[in-house]
Enzyme design. Structure first.
Site, PDB file in Angstrom:
ATOM      1  N   ARG A 445       0.830  -1.214   0.000  1.00  0.00           N
ATOM      2  CA  ARG A 445       0.000   0.000   0.000  1.00  0.00           C
ATOM      3  C   ARG A 445       0.861   1.259   0.000  1.00  0.00           C
ATOM      4  NH1 ARG A 445      -4.404   2.975   3.855  1.00  0.00           N
ATOM      5  NH2 ARG A 445      -5.950   3.295   2.245  1.00  0.00           N
ATOM      6  N   ASP A 480      -4.870   2.099  12.947  1.00  0.00           N
ATOM      7  CA  ASP A 480      -4.895   1.247  11.762  1.00  0.00           C
ATOM      8  C   ASP A 480      -3.527   0.577  11.538  1.00  0.00           C
ATOM      9  OD1 ASP A 480      -5.981   0.119   9.464  1.00  0.00           O
ATOM     10  OD2 ASP A 480      -6.709   2.032   8.670  1.00  0.00           O
ATOM     11  N   ASP A 550     -13.313  -4.230   6.258  1.00  0.00           N
ATOM     12  CA  ASP A 550     -13.585  -3.132   5.323  1.00  0.00           C
ATOM     13  C   ASP A 550     -14.762  -3.469   4.428  1.00  0.00           C
ATOM     14  OD1 ASP A 550     -11.749  -1.342   6.171  1.00  0.00           O
ATOM     15  OD2 ASP A 550     -10.250  -1.774   4.648  1.00  0.00           O
TER      16      ASP A 550
END
Ligand code: DGJ
Length: 728
Positions: A445, A480, A550
Site C-alpha cells: 500500500r 490502523d 472493510d
C-alpha cells in the site's frame, strides 16, 4: 477448591464448575496429562495415560518398564523436542553445545490466589483475587539449566482456564529458545472436528470445519500480525457436537503477532494440540539470568455445544479482557468519514457531515485517513502526524470546536506503526523502517513499516500522537495497520537476535499502545488493520472494539460477523451501515446492529426516505442496545447452512427480553418457513411487538417462529423483539 494436589498420587486437579483438567507428576518426575473434559469429582484417571508404544522404535530415556511408559506415545503435559517424544513439540531449546534436545521434569509448585500479569504482554485480568486461582508448576531441564514455569489460571465460574509459560535461564551460558508454545493439550481420541477461520482482506474470519486426520493440521500466521487469513482461534468439537449439544474445546491465543496452532493425530489415533508463537522465523537468545514469557492461551470446555462455547468466551472477555473506562459503557454512535469522502475532505465538508449527523441522532464524528502531512492519497505522509492546514483551515482545534458545538464528540485516525517513503520522517530517518541488509524493501500500500522494536522510534511516534491528543478535545482514536511485514529485521539487533524481530515488533506495538491508553484513559480506542486483520484478544486488551472488516456489504458481512462471534463478543465488533447498494438501509442496519454500530457514508446524499429509515434505526439502536450488548448470543442459521438465510439473536440474562434477526440472502420459494428460536424460557410467554402476538417460549423454541408474510426477497431482513408478559 478450583486447584487441588493429591500428594500421595502426585495428581493436580483443576476444576471449573463445568470442567476438570487433570495431570500428574509421574515416575522420574515426568509430567503426564490425564484428562481434560466435563467436570468429574475424583481424579482416578491414571489409566487414561497408558498407551501402546513401539518399544524398539520409540526411544525412552527413562525406562519405566512396568507401565510401558514412553514419552512418544503417552500424553505429555508439555512436550519437549529431541528426547524421545517424536510428536510435535511445545518446547525446543538449543543449548551451548548446539543441540536442541530438551527435557523438563517437575521440581515444585505453588498455588497463587488471583492471577499474575504477564510481563510485556496483554492478558486476562482479575478484579479481585476471588475471580481466579493460578497454579505455577516449576520444572527444570537439568542439562541446560532452563527453569520452565507452567502456569494455569482457573476461572472457576466460567468453564474456562488459561495457560502460559515462562522460561528462565538459570545457567551461566546463553541458550536459544527455538520454540516455546503457550500450551500443549493431549486428548485421547481423534473424534473431533477442527473449527477455525480462513479469510483475506474484506473476507475475514469465515468459519470452516474439517474432521481431524492422521498427521499434522495447522493454522498459523507469519505475516507479522494475527492476520486476515487465519485467526489465533481453533476449536475441537466432538464428532457429534452441534451448535446446541455436545462437547467443544475452544482455544484462543492472546497475541497479535505470528502464531501457530498445530494439531497432530498420532499413531495411536490420539490428538495433540500446541498453540503459541509461530516458531517459523523465531529464535530467542536467552542470556544467563534472563527470562522469556510466552503469551497466554485461553481454553474453554463445554459439554453444551459450540454456541455455549462462544457464550463462555463472550462472558470471559467482557469481564476479564476488555478494560478501562469503556469496558461496560455504551459506545457513542459514530459516523466515519472514510467511505463518505476517502481523502477528499476539508473542515467545511466534515462540519456539514456533522450537522446532518446531528439531525439523525449520531453522537460522534470520526475523521479517518487524510488529515495529516500532505496526504491526499495513500502515497505519502505516514509518520508525519501534524495537521494539514490546507485541508483543515484554522487547524484541528477549530474543527473540533465546531463539531463539539453541534453536540458531537470527535474521533481521529492514526496508523502509528507505518511510514511512507514520501514523508518528512522517512527523509530524516530512513533507517527507522523495517529492513534487512542487501535486500530491496517490499512496498505494501505504498508504505513501509516502522521498526517498533526500537524505543527511539516508539518515543517519536508517542510524542507526535501526544501533541495531537493532548492539545485537542479528542474522544476516540482509530489505530490502523495496513500491510504485512516482509524483510523482517532491525538495524539495532545483533545478528544472533535478528530472529527475535517478529516477537519484539509486537511487544513494541503493545508498549506504545499501552502508553497511549494509559496517558489518555478517557479515549475510546478502536483497533483496525485494513478491517479485521488484527482482530484478536491481544488487541482487545488495549481497545474494547475492533473494526471488523472493510467489507460493509451487509450480505457478505453475515459470514464475517458470524465467524467473528465464535469467540469475540458483540461489544468488540466494529460494524457500520454504508452506502453500498446491495440491500436497503433496513438490512444494513439490522446487520450492523450486531456490532458497535455506526455509519460510514455521506449523510448529505441520503434521500428523504432513507433518512427516515435511518432516523428510526437510530431509535431502534438505543431500544435494543441492552439486550444485544448485555444478552447472550444464540446462532440460529449459519450463513453457510443453506445459502438462503442467516439468523441469530440475543436473549437477556433474565430471559425477559430477546431480539432475533433474520436475513434472506437469496430468495427461496418456501411458502412458510419455521425457525426454532433458542435461549428463551420455555415457561414464559413472549409478546412480539411487531406482530402483536403472544407465544410461549416453549412454542417458539419447539414448534418455531413462523415467517408467514414477512419479507423474504433477496437481501431483505426483519427483526423480532420479544418481551416476557404475563400468561395470555
Ligand atoms: C483501512 C481501514 O480499514 C479503513 O477503514 C480506513 O481507515 C482506511 N484504512 C484508511 O486508509
Amino acid at each position: 477448591m478450583p486447584i487441588s494436589f493429591d500428594s500421595e498420587n502426585k495428581i493436580f486437579k483443576l476444576d471449573t464448575k463445568t470442567s476438570s483438567y487433570i495431570f500428574q507428576v509421574f515416575e522420574q518426575d515426568y509430567l503426564i496429562h490425564l484428562y481434560y473434559g466435563a467436570y468429574i469429582p475424583d481424579n482416578g484417571v491414571a489409566d487414561l495415560a497408558m498407551r501402546n508404544c513401539n518399544a524398539s522404535f520409540s526411544p525412552a530415556n527413562a525406562v519405566i518398564g512396568e507401565h510401558g511408559f514412553s514419552c512418544d506415545s503417552w500424553p505429555m503435559e508439555y512436550s519437549c523436542n529431541g528426547t524421545g517424544d517424536m510428536r510435535i513439540s511445545a518446547l525446543a531449546i538449543r543449548n551451548h553445545h548446539g543441540n536442541a534436545s530438551t527435557d523438563i521434569r517437575y521440581v515444585s509448585h505453588r498455588v497463587i490466589k488471583g492471577k499474575p500479569a504477564l510481563e510485556g504482554l496483554p492478558s486476562l485480568y482479575t478484579m479481585t483475587d476471588d475471580d481466579a486461582t493460578t497454579l505455577e508448576v516449576k520444572t527444570l531441564d537439568k542439562v541446560t539449566g532452563a527453569v520452565v514455569y507452567l502456569y494455569y489460571t482457573v476461572f472457576e465460574n466460567y468453564g474456562a482456564m488459561t495457560r502460559w509459560v515462562r522460561v528462565e535461564n538459570t545457567s551461566d551460558k546463553p541458550m536459544d529458545i527455538q520454540r516455546a508454545y503457550s500450551a500443549c493439550i493431549d486428548l485421547p481420541t481423534m473424534n473431533y472436528n477442527m473449527i477455525h477461520h480462513y479469510g483475506m482482506w474484506c473476507k475475514e474470519r469465515t468459519l470452516v470445519s474439517r474432521h481431524l486426520e492422521h498427521g499434522i493440521q495447522a493454522v498459523a500466521s507469519k505475516r507479522g500480525s494475527s492476520s486476515h487469513t487465519y485467526n489465533p482461534f481453533v476449536a475441537l468439537a466432538d464428532d457429534t457436537a452441534t451448535e446446541d449439544f455436545g462437547e467443544a474445546y475452544g482455544f484462543n491465543l492472546v497475541y497479535s503477532g505470528n502464531f501457530a496452532a498445530d494439531i497432530e493425530v498420532d499413531f495411536n489415533s490420539a490428538t495433540r494440540l500446541i498453540m503459541g508463537i509461530n516458531p517459523t522465523d523465531f529464535c530467542w537468545r536467552l542470556e544467563a539470568g534472563e527470562s522469556f514469557t510466552a503469551p497466554e492461551l485461553v481454553m474453554v470446555y463445554t459439554a453444551e455445544g459450540i454456541g455455549e462455547m462462544s457464550r463462555i468466551f463472550h462472558r470471559l472477555y467482557n469481564n476479564h479482557l476488555i478494560r478501562g473506562e469503556w469496558k461496560n459503557k455504551k459506545r457513542p454512535l459514530l459516523i466515519n468519514s472514510w467511505e463518505a469522502a476517502y481523502f477528499d475532505f476539508d473542515d467545511d465538508k466534515l462540519v456539514a457531515f456533522a450537522e446532518r449527523a446531528k439531525e439523525i441522532g449520531i453522537e460522534m464524528l470520526v475523521m479517518d485517513d487524510g488529515w495529516f502531512g500532505v496526504r491526499n492519497d495513500d502515497r505519502s505522509s505516514l509518520g508525519d502526524w501534524f495537521v494539514n492546514e490546507d485541508k483543515l483551515k484554522g487547524g484541528l482545534s477549530s474543527l473540533i470546536e465546531r463539531v463539539n458545538a453541534l453536540g458531537l464528540k470527535f474521533g481521529i485516525w492514526f496508523e502509528p506503526e507505518m511510514i511512507s517513503p514520501d514523508s518528512d520522517l522517512y527523509r530524516a530517518h530512513p533507517d527507522w523502517c523495517i529492513h534487512v541488509p542487501e535486500r530491496v524493501n517490499s512496498i505494501g500500500r505504498n508504505q513501509y513499516i516502522l521498526d517498533m522494536t526500537r524505543k527511539d522510534v516508539r518515543d517519536n511516534i508517542y510524542e507526535q500522537m501526544c501533541a495531537i491528543l493532548s492539545n485537542n478535545n479528542i474522544d476516540y482514536v482509530k489505530w490502523d495497520f495496513n500491510r504485512n511485514i516482509s524483510e523482517a529485521g532491525s538495524a539495532l539487533l545483533p545478528v544472533e537476535r535478528q530472529q527475535e524481530f517478529f516477537h519484539r515488533f509486537i511487544l513494541g506495538t503493545y508498549e506504545l499502545m499501552g502508553r497511549i491508553v494509559d496517558t489518555f484513559p478517557h479515549i475510546l480506542l478502536e483497533n483496525c488493520s485494513g478491517g479485521g486483520g488484527r482482530f484478536d484478544p491481544g488487541m482487545l486488551y488495549y481497545s474494547p472494539q475492533i473494526w471488523c472488516s472493510d467489507n460493509t456489504d451487509p450480505i457478505e458481512r453475515l459470514s464475517i460477523q458470524y465467524g467473528t462471534s465464535i469467540c469475540y463478543p458483540v461489544s468488540t465488533v466494529g460494524a457500520h451501515v454504508s452506502a453500498c447498494d446491495r440491500t436497503g438501509y433496513e438490512t444494513k442496519g439490522n446487520v450492523a446492529m450486531s456490532g458497535t454500530f455506526g455509519y460510514e457514508l455521506d449523510p448529505i446524499k441520503l434521500s428523504d426516505s432513507d433518512l427516515r429509515i435511518i432516523k428510526r434505526q437510530v431509535k431502534d439502536y438505543h431500544k435494543y442496545y441492552d439486550v444485544i450488548h448485555n444478552g447472550d448470543l444464540y446462532r440460529l442459521i449459519a450463513p453457510t447452512a443453506n445459502g438462503h438465510r442467516c439468523a441469530w439473536g440475543y436473549v437477556s440474562q433474565d430471559k425477559n427480553e430477546a431480539i432475533f434477526t433474520f436475513v434472506t440472502m437469496l430468495r427461496c420459494e418456501n411458502s412458510t418457513f419455521y425457525v426454532r428460536l433458542k435461549g428463551l424460557d420455555p415457561e414464559k410467554y413472549y409478546y412480539d411487538d411487531e406482530t402483536c402476538e403472544v407465544h410461549s417460549g416453549a412454542l417458539l423454541m419447539n414448534a418455531g417462529f413462523n415467517f408467514k408474510n414477512l419479507p423474504r426477497s433477496d437481501g431483505s431482513s426483519f427483526v423480532i423483539h420479544l418481551k416476557a408478559v404475563d400468561k395470555k
